[in-house]
Design a protein around this motif. Structure first.
Motif, PDB file in Angstrom:
ATOM      1  N   ASP A   2      -1.307  11.739   4.490  1.00  0.00           N
ATOM      2  CA  ASP A   2      -2.274  11.035   3.628  1.00  0.00           C
ATOM      3  C   ASP A   2      -1.606  10.567   2.335  1.00  0.00           C
ATOM      4  O   ASP A   2      -1.871   9.464   1.854  1.00  0.00           O
ATOM      5  N   ASN A  60       0.461   7.479   2.769  1.00  0.00           N
ATOM      6  CA  ASN A  60      -0.368   6.276   2.921  1.00  0.00           C
ATOM      7  C   ASN A  60      -1.135   5.898   1.655  1.00  0.00           C
ATOM      8  O   ASN A  60      -1.847   4.898   1.649  1.00  0.00           O
ATOM      9  N   GLN A  91       2.950   4.138  -1.558  1.00  0.00           N
ATOM     10  CA  GLN A  91       3.365   2.868  -0.951  1.00  0.00           C
ATOM     11  C   GLN A  91       4.018   1.946  -1.976  1.00  0.00           C
ATOM     12  O   GLN A  91       4.850   1.104  -1.627  1.00  0.00           O
TER      13      GLN A  91
END
Length: 407
Positions: A25, A28, A33
């Motif tokens: 998690d 992401n 990112q």
């Protein structure tokens, strides 16, 4: 039903398996990112064209190597699953606070005489309730564990062994960036026998200790890191990029102090707190990456101020400051040439750089320990190579200027 693990194919480590859902998690999340848009080597990419890897891939590599440490018997017996998870997450997120162009961004702090620390920004992103990272962590960890993560990243954790996996003289961070930087740049000095080093690690007297048979691998690792500094991290073009970046922000800072009317207010609005010596808020910082900052910098070539315009042009055309060969041209000659064009402002284009010695090994900061027949010794007590380099001092002062005056 549990979700399947995430398997990432990596050019350095091969297949990297990530089983913990919290780690998946976090990877992401928008803050993590963002690291895809932060180059690992900053100025190094302008020397070695293939060195275009990012903090994103490096952080994944650090997570992987810490996982390998934790799979060894000394760690699996000493630490429970929760403690192991925390240190893996610390490795994963240790660089989440890096600014555009990684360490180069911290040059702004030199201009404003304040410290800009990526570790502090990492902690800010982790602890701020407005970030996706924090919201994810709150689902899986309690407040004290989130605090521990920040302590590990900042080097303040109470457990010296766990902390040393994230930051020490032989940690997962250094191992990964040496391997990754060497591979992408094409320079072989960063190759290290990390599997042998990790496989033989042990814990004694609350210290990370290695048997004598690993001594040569550790020496090779330290010598390789030293050569990587000489060949890559301190390459004159890489330093020239850093100094051009710094001088551009010096001019921005000086103009702002005189209430100069900028045509392009975007970069001033974006970085105003930093130019005032303050930290950016987490939302503004999250919006900064190599792409957004370089886009803003490119617009400065349209400014009326000749110095700012020239520095912005140098930065965007890879025409960075060049190292001066003082045997061929002295500082007085350089100053004379610069004064013709820039008058009293010539000092913006004549920059000194104090290069401190790159030490092979520092016995005073988180030393490396070796298990010998006569007990646990510090590395410099056992290694003839390391002992012989103790007195090696190579402090130097270099001068850089624009390429045109060197012709």
């Amino acid at each position: 039903m549990s979700k399947p693990p995430l398997i990432i194919r990596d050019s350095v480590h091969g297949d990297m398996t990530i089983k913990e859902q919290v780690a998946i998690d976090l990877i992401n999340s928008k803050e993590f990112q963002r690291l895809r848009r932060i180059n690992q080597l900053a100025g190094g990419q302008f020397v070695f064209p293939s060195a275009s890897h990012t903090r994103f891939s490096h952080c994944l590599g650090v997570y992987y190597l810490i996982s390998k440490f934790l799979q060894t018997k000394p760690f699996s017996e000493k630490y429970d699953e929760r403690q192991q998870l925390l240190v893996k997450l610390a490795g994963l997120m240790h660089d989440i606070g890096h600014g555009p162009f990684s360490h180069t961004f911290e040059q702004i702090g030199i201009v404003t005489k304040t410290k800009i620390s990526h570790e502090n920004y990492s902690s800010l992103i982790i602890s701020s309730s407005t970030t996706e990272v924090n919201q994810i962590l709150q689902k899986y960890l309690n407040p004290s564990e989130i605090k521990e993560l920040c302590e590990m990243i900042e080097g303040n954790h109470q457990d010296p062994i766990l902390s040393s996996l994230v930051s020490s003289q032989i940690d997962a961070d250094r191992m990964d960036y040496l391997l990754r930087d060497a591979m992408t740049s094409g320079v072989a000095y960063g190759h290290l026998d990390w599997q042998w080093i990790i496989r033989n690690v042990t814990i004694m007297e609350n210290k990370l200790v290695f048997p004598e048979k690993v001594l040569y691998a550790i020496e090779s690792y330290l010598i390789g890191r030293y050569h990587m500094y000489q060949q890559i991290y301190l390459h004159p073009i890489s330093l020239g990029f850093d100094l051009t970046f710094r001088q551009l922000f010096q001019r921005l800072y000086d103009l702002q102090q005189t209430n100069y009317c900028f045509k392009n207010q975007e970069i001033i609005a974006l970085l105003k707190p930093l130019l005032a010596g303050e930290m950016l808020d987490v939302e503004t910082y999250w919006d900064l990456d190599d792409y957004s900052l370089f886009t803003a910098l490119k617009k400065l070539v349209t400014e009326d101020d000749e110095i700012l315009k020239d520095l912005a042009t140098m930065l965007t055309t890879r025409n960075f400051f060049r190292l001066v060969d003082e045997e061929k041209i002295n500082q007085e000659e350089i100053a004379k040439k610069l004064k013709k064009k820039y008058k009293t402002y010539y000092n913006y284009f004549m920059v000194s750089y104090d290069l401190k010695s790159v030490k092979l090994y520092n016995s005073t900061v988180k030393p490396i320990y070796i298990a010998t027949k006569n007990g646990i010794k510090m590395l410099d007590e056992v290694s003839e190579i390391i002992d012989s380099t103790k007195s090696m001092v190579n402090d130097k002062k270099y001068f850089f200027t624009i390429g045109a005056v060197l012709k």
